[in-house]
Design a protein around this motif. Structure first.
Motif, PDB file in Angstrom:
ATOM      1  N   LEU A  36      11.336   0.553  -3.007  1.00  0.00           N
ATOM      2  CA  LEU A  36      11.607   0.813  -4.422  1.00  0.00           C
ATOM      3  C   LEU A  36      10.256   0.783  -5.139  1.00  0.00           C
ATOM      4  O   LEU A  36       9.885  -0.207  -5.770  1.00  0.00           O
ATOM      5  N   TYR A  37       9.502   1.873  -5.036  1.00  0.00           N
ATOM      6  CA  TYR A  37       8.147   1.893  -5.575  1.00  0.00           C
ATOM      7  C   TYR A  37       8.161   1.944  -7.099  1.00  0.00           C
ATOM      8  O   TYR A  37       9.024   2.579  -7.712  1.00  0.00           O
ATOM      9  N   GLN A  39       0.836  -1.194   0.000  1.00  0.00           N
ATOM     10  CA  GLN A  39       0.000   0.000   0.000  1.00  0.00           C
ATOM     11  C   GLN A  39       0.875   1.250   0.000  1.00  0.00           C
ATOM     12  O   GLN A  39       1.991   1.228   0.487  1.00  0.00           O
ATOM     13  N   PRO A  40       0.394   2.352  -0.561  1.00  0.00           N
ATOM     14  CA  PRO A  40       1.148   3.602  -0.479  1.00  0.00           C
ATOM     15  C   PRO A  40       1.496   3.900   0.973  1.00  0.00           C
ATOM     16  O   PRO A  40       0.715   3.623   1.885  1.00  0.00           O
ATOM     17  N   PRO A  41       2.663   4.483   1.241  1.00  0.00           N
ATOM     18  CA  PRO A  41       3.238   4.496   2.581  1.00  0.00           C
ATOM     19  C   PRO A  41       2.815   5.651   3.464  1.00  0.00           C
ATOM     20  O   PRO A  41       3.587   6.132   4.264  1.00  0.00           O
ATOM     21  N   ILE A  71       9.820  14.344 -14.160  1.00  0.00           N
ATOM     22  CA  ILE A  71      10.796  13.649 -13.310  1.00  0.00           C
ATOM     23  C   ILE A  71      10.333  13.801 -11.866  1.00  0.00           C
ATOM     24  O   ILE A  71      10.339  14.909 -11.312  1.00  0.00           O
ATOM     25  N   LEU A  72       9.896  12.702 -11.278  1.00  0.00           N
ATOM     26  CA  LEU A  72       9.463  12.683  -9.886  1.00  0.00           C
ATOM     27  C   LEU A  72      10.565  12.053  -9.051  1.00  0.00           C
ATOM     28  O   LEU A  72      10.845  10.850  -9.174  1.00  0.00           O
ATOM     29  N   LYS A  73      11.205  12.848  -8.232  1.00  0.00           N
ATOM     30  CA  LYS A  73      12.266  12.320  -7.361  1.00  0.00           C
ATOM     31  C   LYS A  73      11.645  11.955  -6.022  1.00  0.00           C
ATOM     32  O   LYS A  73      11.020  12.792  -5.356  1.00  0.00           O
ATOM     33  N   VAL A  88       4.494   5.863  -6.229  1.00  0.00           N
ATOM     34  CA  VAL A  88       5.532   6.878  -6.397  1.00  0.00           C
ATOM     35  C   VAL A  88       5.001   8.256  -6.000  1.00  0.00           C
ATOM     36  O   VAL A  88       5.666   9.030  -5.294  1.00  0.00           O
ATOM     37  N   GLU A  89       3.789   8.569  -6.438  1.00  0.00           N
ATOM     38  CA  GLU A  89       3.208   9.883  -6.145  1.00  0.00           C
ATOM     39  C   GLU A  89       3.101  10.131  -4.640  1.00  0.00           C
ATOM     40  O   GLU A  89       3.145  11.275  -4.183  1.00  0.00           O
TER      41      GLU A  89
END
Length: 826
Positions: free
Chosen positions: A807-808, A24-26, A53-55, A814-815
């Motif tokens: 490591l999503y 699940q998203p964190p 680019i999403l860091k 990631v979002e």
């Protein structure tokens, strides 16, 4: 490169280091959802459309592009933005232009880089790595140059290293990307050393010392090779271009300069222990410490039912890290993982279909040829009974404060001439499989990045010439497999382990097709592990196309012991295995002390501590401190007993596996310590080395408690290439650590043999095939190469404590952890 530094610091303070987590998203792990991040918009010439680019919080750039060109353009741009000094050092080493900034001492390095430059058809070379390799690599280079161009307009973007050296970054070309200078290329140094040793003490003695297996190779010198003329200097130019740059105080600006040289970033006194076999070119200890682990586990052996792939490549530990993690998403691409920042694509990671990893598989793709040269014309050599002319290329190397240095590059039909002995009319050349098409390290991973099945993955492996590797695969359909890769010359009449005449009698008969190297698909035991040890199947028909020297088998044996336990595994348990500190040599050596009188009650009591110990080299352990000191004393003391004095520069250490075998079944030469009795000699050897170990610990710690770990024993302090050249304040700004560590070069968690860990796993990845958001990774000290950036060292503490980071993979996951959002526009 100081974008949104304060905002990032605020976020990073709250970021947890996780051992395991759900898919699940964190948000719960962070306490609440992260606040929305502002979007930085940058206009970059050369793009076809917008790129996002999403860091994330751990520094991984997730790149989303609408075209393949833009995807790799953005990868080059983003990596250069993060690691610009690393890029510039690579470029100068690749192009042979280091002397332009460091002066005359680097002429030989530059000559070597140009001597061993790939000189074939560039377009064919680029398209070897991928059907659209030329387009991909040129897009990557264009992205690098776009960022370099930005620093030309705004020098404040440059990291501090450029100010220290008074230099600016140069522009890249595709030739820089395909350089071979930093690859794991072959065994040419071992080949020369073996030739020298065979000439000095004979082949039988050399085979007693060296751990060749499986089988026994022929290492006799051809009568036409004068062993008395073999010497280390023959490969000086080869070593020069392959070695790290060692910066000196005079190289940096006066206000930051060290008062005296400390020998360069990787030569500090505490980086290596004071005993044989470490920091030598071809010592058995160093070969056993450099390598990697990987394994794949069938879904039948996991709790989730998904196969698991785990990989931790072991290379030099430094700041910044050799590895760099990135996520590439575009038409036909959705791949995440790690690789070298200066190369396009991903060499270790996963896509939507499968995951893969690598470790070194010994493959001999180099040979040293010896030629008789014409006394009347040194540019001619004898081949098949006639004189043949060398190809000669004139060149000029730019040298700081000294103009150009004129040099010649000479080539025989076999390859670059590395040494000429004018007095004896002999020349030496290196034949290298990596100078063929496809010899740039890891670039064939571009094909692997798009593999959807085991069959497609094997086909991609067929292009992977350098390095020789164990490639493992696990896919969401439940398959696991192993394929050895690497360009392998076929030798019909010799083993490739010693120099041979270049007169035409010792020729390669082409190359073995990579798919014919050893491989396994869905093994019956439900797992497959590699750790740089011997995996050659009995009766393998292409024996001389693969290596004879492998790592000691301890890491491999420990992996097999755990994975064959019969229980079902989780990703969390695989993290524990990747950071395992159990010492298998300790299991063999410590029982030899049982019942042995060590001379006094106090020493016997310390021995009893070891007998009752769990054999784990954990930080803080008194018993680990004692054992490692003893193991080091054994390794140092065995060499003068078995290695003749005249070849100790060629054999500064011997295999621990052979050492344990000798101590278990004492050979006649141990009788010299036991009044003619080998068993008594073995016992005396154990007493002496144990006593030396305790004396060393008493000297090291004084009256303080003995403990493993900590800055005065086992620790990690990551050196920077400029460490030895700068003053103390700048050194602290560039370096990372120290932090206590456990393990050594024989544990699965391979931390090297020195007090300071200078090799081992910086990047790791563990993933369940199909459940991609549960993947974990490590990298150290951070993703950024800018010492002043908050992501330069933010991963170090967690890594040093043997913990992992998420490591999503999916966009939604990631979002949820975005620390910085950038849109690149044309």
């Amino acid at each position: 490169m100081r974008f949104r530094a304060l905002a990032l610091v605020a976020l990073l303070i709250t970021v947890p280091v996780w051992l395991g987590f759900s898919s699940q998203p964190p948000t719960s792990a962070l306490g609440s959802a992260l606040p929305p991040t502002e979007t930085t918009e940058l206009r970059v010439e050369g793009l076809e459309a917008n790129v996002e680019i999403l860091k994330d919080l751990w520094g991984i750039s997730h790149i989303y592009a609408e075209t393949e060109h833009d995807l790799f353009f953005a990868q080059g741009y983003s990596a250069a933005r993060d690691r610009l000094f690393q890029f510039e050092i690579w470029r100068r080493q690749a192009t042979g232009t280091v002397a332009e900034i460091l002066g005359e001492r680097e002429i030989e390095r530059d000559r070597g880089a140009r001597l061993f430059k790939f000189r074939g058809d560039l377009e064919a070379e680029l398209n070897y790595y991928h059907p659209r390799g030329g387009d991909i690599i040129r897009a990557f280079v264009a992205g690098i140059n776009a960022y370099v161009g930005e620093t030309e307009k705004d020098p404040d973007l440059l990291p501090i290293e450029f100010e220290l050296l008074g230099i600016t970054p140069g522009h890249w070309t595709p030739e820089v990307v395909i350089s071979r200078h930093q690859g794991l290329l072959g065994n040419i140094g071992q080949e020369l050393n073996l030739g020298i040793a065979v000439a000095a003490v004979g082949s039988e003695k050399v085979k007693e010392i060296e751990y060749f297996h499986p089988g026994e190779p022929d290492i006799d010198l051809d009568p036409d090779v004068d062993g008395a003329l073999l010497k280390s200097e023959i490969l000086d130019v080869y070593r020069a271009f392959r070695g790290p740059i060692r910066f000196r105080p005079q190289d940096v600006a006066a206000e930051y300069r060290a008062t005296t040289s400390q020998g360069g970033g990787s030569a500090h006194a505490d980086d290596v222990p004071d005993y044989p076999g470490v920091n030598t070119a071809f010592g058995a200890l160093e070969r056993s410490a450099l390598g990697s682990n990987n394994w794949v586990v069938s879904g039948e052996r996991t709790l989730s039912g998904h196969p698991i792939m785990a990989n931790d490549p072991h290379r030099v530990q430094a700041a910044p890290s050799l590895r760099y993690a990135v996520h590439l998403v575009g038409p036909g691409w959705d791949v995440i993982g790690g690789g070298e920042p200066v190369l396009p694509g991903i060499s270790i990671g996963h896509n939507q279909h499968g995951a893969w990893g690598l470790t070194v598989f010994a493959t001999d793709a180099e040979d040293l040829y010896v030629y008789e040269t014409d006394p009347n014309d040194s540019n001619r050599y004898r081949y098949q009974g006639a004189w043949e002319s060398m190809r000669v290329i004139e060149d000029a190397i730019g040298v700081k404060d000294a103009g150009d240095a004129k040099v010649q590059h000479k080539y025989t039909r076999h390859g670059p001439v590395v040494y000429e002995d004018a007095e004896n009319h002999v020349a030496y050349a290196v034949r290298a499989g990596w100078l063929e098409f496809g010899g740039a390290p890891y670039l064939a991973s571009l094909r692997m990045d798009q593999a959807t099945t085991w069959e497609e993955f094997r086909e991609a492996c067929n292009y992977s010439n350098i390095p020789g590797e164990n490639m493992v695969w696990a896919d969401k359909e439940g398959n696991i497999g192993w394929q050895a890769v690497g360009i392998a010359p076929i030798r019909r009449n010799w083993t490739g382990l010693v120099p041979v005449p270049g007169d035409g009698r010792y020729e390669w008969d082409g190359y073995l097709e990579i798919k014919h190297k050893p491989h396994v698909f869905n093994p019956a035991q439900g797992f497959f592990a590699t750790a740089n040890s011997n995996l050659i199947p009995p009766g393998y028909e292409h024996r001389d196309a693969v290596g004879w020297s492998w790592s000691d088998p301890f890491r491999f044996a420990r992996l097999g012991e755990v994975l064959s336990s019969g229980r079902r595994f989780t990703v969390s348990e695989m993290m524990q295995l990747a950071t395992d500190y159990v010492s298998l040599p300790a299991r063999s050596l410590i029982p030899m002390l049982k019942g042995l009188d060590l001379g006094d009650p106090e020493t016997n009591a310390i021995r009893d501590e070891l007998v009752d110990w769990n054999r784990e080299l954990t930080p803080g352990s008194r018993q680990a401190a004692i054992y490692v000191a003893w193991e080091r004393a054994i390794q140092a003391s065995i060499v003068p007993l078995v290695v003749p004095a005249q070849v100790r520069s060629e054999f500064r250490s011997v295999s621990m596996k052979k050492t344990i075998d000798w101590l278990g079944a004492p050979p006649p030469w141990l009788a010299s310590l036991g009044d003619g009795d080998p068993v008594a000699g073995r016992d005396e050897f154990l007493r002496r080395t144990f006593g030396e170990a305790l004396d060393g610990l008493a000297e090291r710690f004084g009256t303080r408690p003995w403990r493993y770990g900590g800055e005065e024993y086992k620790h990690v302090r990551l050196r920077h290439p400029l460490s030895g050249a700068v003053d103390a304040a700048m050194k602290d700004r560039l370096e990372v650590g120290p932090h206590e560590r456990g393990g050594n070069g024989f544990t699965v968690n391979q931390t090297g043999f020195g007090d300071n860990q200078t090799s081992g796993a910086s990047f790791r990845i563990i993933t369940e095939a199909g459940d991609w958001d549960t993947a974990v990774f490590t990298n150290t000290p951070g993703q950024s190469g800018d010492p002043d950036h908050p992501m330069y060292r933010n991963l170090f503490d967690g890594w040093a404590k043997d913990r992992f980071f998420p490591l999503y993979y999916t966009r939604s996951a990631v979002e949820a952890v975005v620390a910085d959002r950038v849109v690149l526009s044309p």
